[in-house]
Design a protein around this motif. Structure first.
Motif, short mmCIF file in Angstrom:
data_model
loop_
_atom_site.label_atom_id
_atom_site.label_comp_id
_atom_site.label_asym_id
_atom_site.label_seq_id
_atom_site.Cartn_x
_atom_site.Cartn_y
_atom_site.Cartn_z
N ALA A 213 -18.91 13.43 4.41
CA ALA A 213 -18.08 12.54 5.23
C ALA A 213 -18.33 11.08 4.85
O ALA A 213 -17.40 10.26 4.80
N VAL A 214 -19.60 10.74 4.56
CA VAL A 214 -19.93 9.39 4.12
C VAL A 214 -19.24 9.09 2.79
O VAL A 214 -18.64 8.02 2.60
N ALA A 215 -19.32 10.04 1.84
CA ALA A 215 -18.70 9.84 0.52
C ALA A 215 -17.19 9.66 0.65
O ALA A 215 -16.60 8.78 0.00
N ILE A 216 -16.57 10.48 1.49
CA ILE A 216 -15.11 10.36 1.71
C ILE A 216 -14.80 9.02 2.38
O ILE A 216 -13.81 8.35 2.03
N GLY A 217 -15.65 8.61 3.31
CA GLY A 217 -15.43 7.33 4.00
C GLY A 217 -15.51 6.14 3.05
O GLY A 217 -14.70 5.21 3.16
N THR A 218 -16.47 6.16 2.14
CA THR A 218 -16.58 5.04 1.19
C THR A 218 -15.35 4.95 0.29
O THR A 218 -14.87 3.87 -0.01
N MET A 219 -14.83 6.11 -0.14
CA MET A 219 -13.64 6.09 -0.99
C MET A 219 -12.40 5.70 -0.20
O MET A 219 -11.52 5.01 -0.71
N ALA A 220 -12.33 6.12 1.08
CA ALA A 220 -11.22 5.70 1.92
C ALA A 220 -11.26 4.19 2.15
O ALA A 220 -10.22 3.51 2.15
N SER A 221 -12.47 3.67 2.35
CA SER A 221 -12.63 2.23 2.50
C SER A 221 -12.10 1.49 1.28
O SER A 221 -11.38 0.49 1.39
N ALA A 222 -12.47 1.98 0.10
CA ALA A 222 -11.99 1.37 -1.13
C ALA A 222 -10.47 1.43 -1.22
O ALA A 222 -9.82 0.46 -1.65
N TYR A 223 -9.89 2.55 -0.80
CA TYR A 223 -8.44 2.70 -0.89
C TYR A 223 -7.72 1.65 -0.05
O TYR A 223 -6.77 1.01 -0.51
N PHE A 224 -8.16 1.45 1.19
CA PHE A 224 -7.49 0.49 2.06
C PHE A 224 -7.65 -0.94 1.55
O PHE A 224 -6.70 -1.74 1.62
N ILE A 225 -8.84 -1.27 1.03
CA ILE A 225 -9.05 -2.61 0.47
C ILE A 225 -8.17 -2.82 -0.77
O ILE A 225 -7.58 -3.89 -0.96
N ILE A 226 -8.10 -1.80 -1.61
CA ILE A 226 -7.26 -1.91 -2.82
C ILE A 226 -5.79 -2.03 -2.44
O ILE A 226 -5.02 -2.76 -3.08
N ALA A 227 -5.37 -1.32 -1.37
CA ALA A 227 -3.99 -1.43 -0.92
C ALA A 227 -3.68 -2.86 -0.48
O ALA A 227 -2.60 -3.40 -0.76
N ALA A 228 -4.64 -3.49 0.22
CA ALA A 228 -4.45 -4.88 0.63
C ALA A 228 -4.37 -5.80 -0.58
O ALA A 228 -3.50 -6.67 -0.67
N ASN A 229 -5.29 -5.62 -1.52
CA ASN A 229 -5.29 -6.45 -2.72
C ASN A 229 -4.03 -6.21 -3.55
O ASN A 229 -3.48 -7.16 -4.13
N SER A 230 -3.57 -4.98 -3.60
CA SER A 230 -2.38 -4.66 -4.41
C SER A 230 -1.14 -5.33 -3.85
O SER A 230 -0.20 -5.63 -4.60
N PHE A 231 -1.10 -5.56 -2.53
CA PHE A 231 0.03 -6.30 -1.97
C PHE A 231 0.05 -7.73 -2.52
O PHE A 231 1.11 -8.31 -2.72
N MET A 232 -1.14 -8.30 -2.74
CA MET A 232 -1.21 -9.63 -3.34
C MET A 232 -0.75 -9.61 -4.79
O MET A 232 -0.20 -10.60 -5.29
N GLN A 233 -0.97 -8.49 -5.46
CA GLN A 233 -0.57 -8.36 -6.86
C GLN A 233 0.92 -8.00 -7.00
O GLN A 233 1.57 -8.42 -7.95
N HIS A 234 1.42 -7.20 -6.03
CA HIS A 234 2.78 -6.66 -6.15
C HIS A 234 3.29 -6.35 -4.75
O HIS A 234 3.20 -5.22 -4.28
N PRO A 235 3.81 -7.37 -4.02
CA PRO A 235 4.21 -7.17 -2.63
C PRO A 235 5.38 -6.20 -2.47
O PRO A 235 6.41 -6.34 -3.14
N VAL A 236 5.21 -5.21 -1.59
CA VAL A 236 6.25 -4.21 -1.29
C VAL A 236 6.24 -3.94 0.21
O VAL A 236 5.28 -4.27 0.90
N GLY A 237 7.31 -3.32 0.70
CA GLY A 237 7.36 -2.89 2.09
C GLY A 237 7.47 -3.99 3.11
O GLY A 237 7.22 -3.77 4.29
N ALA A 238 7.83 -5.20 2.69
CA ALA A 238 7.89 -6.34 3.59
C ALA A 238 9.08 -7.23 3.26
O ALA A 238 9.64 -7.16 2.16
N VAL A 239 9.47 -8.03 4.22
CA VAL A 239 10.54 -9.01 4.03
C VAL A 239 10.05 -10.37 4.51
O VAL A 239 9.10 -10.46 5.31
N LEU A 240 10.71 -11.42 4.06
CA LEU A 240 10.37 -12.78 4.49
C LEU A 240 11.22 -13.15 5.69
O LEU A 240 12.46 -13.11 5.63
#
Length: 518
Positions: free
Chosen positions: A135-162
């Protein structure tokens, strides 16, 4: 230096420092989970005992690293409100969602089950206890996924409007909203690359530490003599305890390297489409041309740290490779840095308004020197892990009673030298990712460039002295934490796992304990 430069330095220092701990925690949690799985499933009492000892040995270092990582990670997230309030105001409705999920889902999963794993030894059924570290190992990878998703929006914004009334980016249900952010193609490409990089960091760490002890026990056994009980004890420690761990780490290194290469190729192809300026700068590819070679060595003009392409000289290159990396077509035409800069000036304007309302001339080229060399360091430092992997396989060849260990001091020290190289490669990769995106803090999506923000527009309006004061304070505190972290990790690593001891009456192996004597 202006407040913008100081704020960038502060965020860079805190981020790179925090990322020292992140890949080791992600990778080591998985490797420790696999070690414990091998212990639980083993039918052989000797192997079961060996893997239990290795689980607790490397688990003790995982605990230290996890604790320091939490402290530094919390500070990093506060940076968005401290020095980058305009950025937070602009994309907070979008950027905050994956960060909240990371805290609510991943962090609680990691922290709760790590506590159960630490204090559950001998108190929980063996297989239930095993599930806690998974569960710890899965949690660390899930943590990475959410952080990368946030960073990826900075790299390539999707799913949003101005929102034209507020001037803020907002999640758009018509475009898939948060689901689009979490399934961003940039996220899907970056996640396996980041995770495999973390596996490489952890496996190099495991190989380095285990190799050190294998060589130490090998030489101690020769010194005491294999005919003596003490010599036999050290011989079995080298062959039955640390040698399997070295080979386990090497297998993990090979698997992570395969995923790194495949995911890196996929990510590069996406980046050539989404951020062609970043990839052109990574190759110091200044003028548009076809059949672009991959640069091995390039020297700059009189000002090596300039964005200017003048004076750039390519000395060594591999023909057509960059075109292949970009499109799989060796004759493909790729735009150069100068042509892209002119194109962006026409598309987005030659000037932009900063947070103080001043019109500032814009150069859309990132720092060429840093982007070029961080890209090469990211790849080149991996060579150390490759040398260690093949050397370790040769040094530990053989099976059963013919299984070899080595007393080579050169091998011992080289494996230790190779431990920090994947750390540095990971940091260089993030430097490349963030510096190559400049001058954007939110890079425009080529298909819909309405959501975009320049770095100079995202900073807070603090005076220079205030940012400098906080940067110096954080750097000093982090420096102290670095000393404590290194000393605790060094102490745990040098201590080694307790050697197997048999009860003289029952001949049963003793049970290793998880040490907290830090």
């Amino acid at each position: 230096m202006e407040a913008l430069d100081l704020a960038r330095w502060q965020f860079g220092i805190t981020t790179v420092y925090h990322f020292i701990f992140v890949p080791l925690t992600i990778g080591l949690s998985l490797l420790v989970a696999i070690m414990q799985t091998r212990a639980v499933l083993s039918k052989d009492p000797v192997r079961k005992d060996a893997w239990t000892r290795m689980t607790k040995f490397f688990g003790s270092m995982l605990i230290v690293n996890f604790g320091i990582g939490i402290a530094t990670g919390i500070v990093q997230e506060f940076q968005f409100g401290m020095n980058w309030s305009e950025y937070s105001r602009f994309v907070g409705d979008v950027f905050g969602a994956p960060l909240a999920l990371e805290g609510l889902v991943a962090f609680f999963l990691e922290s709760v089950f790590l506590g159960l794993w630490i204090f559950g030894w001998g108190k929980m059924p063996e297989r239930i206890h095993l599930l806690t570290i998974w569960a710890v190992a899965i949690g660390t990878m899930a943590s990475a996924y959410f952080i990368i998703a946030a960073n990826s929006f900075m790299q390539h914004p999707v799913g949003a409007v101005l929102n034209p009334e507020t001037g803020r980016a907002e999640l758009d249900p018509a475009q898939g909203s948060i689901l689009s952010v979490l399934t961003n193609i940039t996220t899907l490409a970056a996640f396996p690359h980041v995770i495999s990089g973390a596996w490489l960091v952890a496996s190099a760490f495991v190989v380095g530490v285990a190799s050190w002890h294998m060589v130490k026990h090998h030489n101690k056994a020769r010194e005491l003599g294999l005919a003596t009980p003490e010599g036999q004890e050290h011989h079995h420690a080298a062959r039955d305890l640390y040698r399997p761990t070295v080979r386990f780490g090497v297998v993990a290194m090979f698997l992570s390297a395969i995923v790194l290469v495949i995911s890196g190729d996929a990510q590069a192809k996406i980046m050539f489409e989404q951020q062609p300026m970043k990839m052109a700068s990574a190759e110091a590819h200044c003028d548009t041309s076809s059949g672009v070679p991959f640069s091995i060595l390039t020297v700059g003009g009189p000002d090596a740290f300039s964005t200017d392409c003048s004076g750039v000289t390519h000395l060594i290159g591999i023909p057509y490779v960059t075109s292949i990396l970009a499109t799989n077509d060796p004759s493909a035409t790729l735009q150069g840095v100068d042509d892209l800069n002119a194109q962006y000036k026409e598309q987005f304007g030659e000037t932009a308004t900063d947070i103080h309302g001043n019109e500032v001339e814009v150069d859309y080229r990132p720092n060429l020197f840093v982007t070029y060399w961080s890209f090469r360091l990211m790849m080149g430092l991996a060579a150390f892990s490759g040398i260690v992997a093949f050397w370790a396989l040769w040094a530990t060849r053989g099976k059963g009673e013919n299984a070899r260990t080595t007393g080579s001091k050169a091998f011992q020290w080289f494996t230790v030298l190779a431990i920090p190289m994947p750390f540095l490669a990971n940091s260089a990769g993030w430097v490349f990712t963030e510096i190559g995106r400049q001058p954007w803090v939110v890079h425009p999506n080529p298909d819909d460039p309405t959501i975009r923000l320049m770095t100079m527009q995202g900073v807070s309006s603090h005076p220079e002295w205030m940012v400098l004061t906080s940067m110096v304070a954080f750097t000093l505190v982090y420096g102290v934490l670095a000393v404590f972290w290194f000393r605790m990790m060094q102490k745990a690593a040098l201590k080694g796992a307790p050697l197997p001891q048999r009860d003289p009456e029952t001949a049963e192996l003793d049970t290793p304990t998880l040490s907290f004597d830090y």
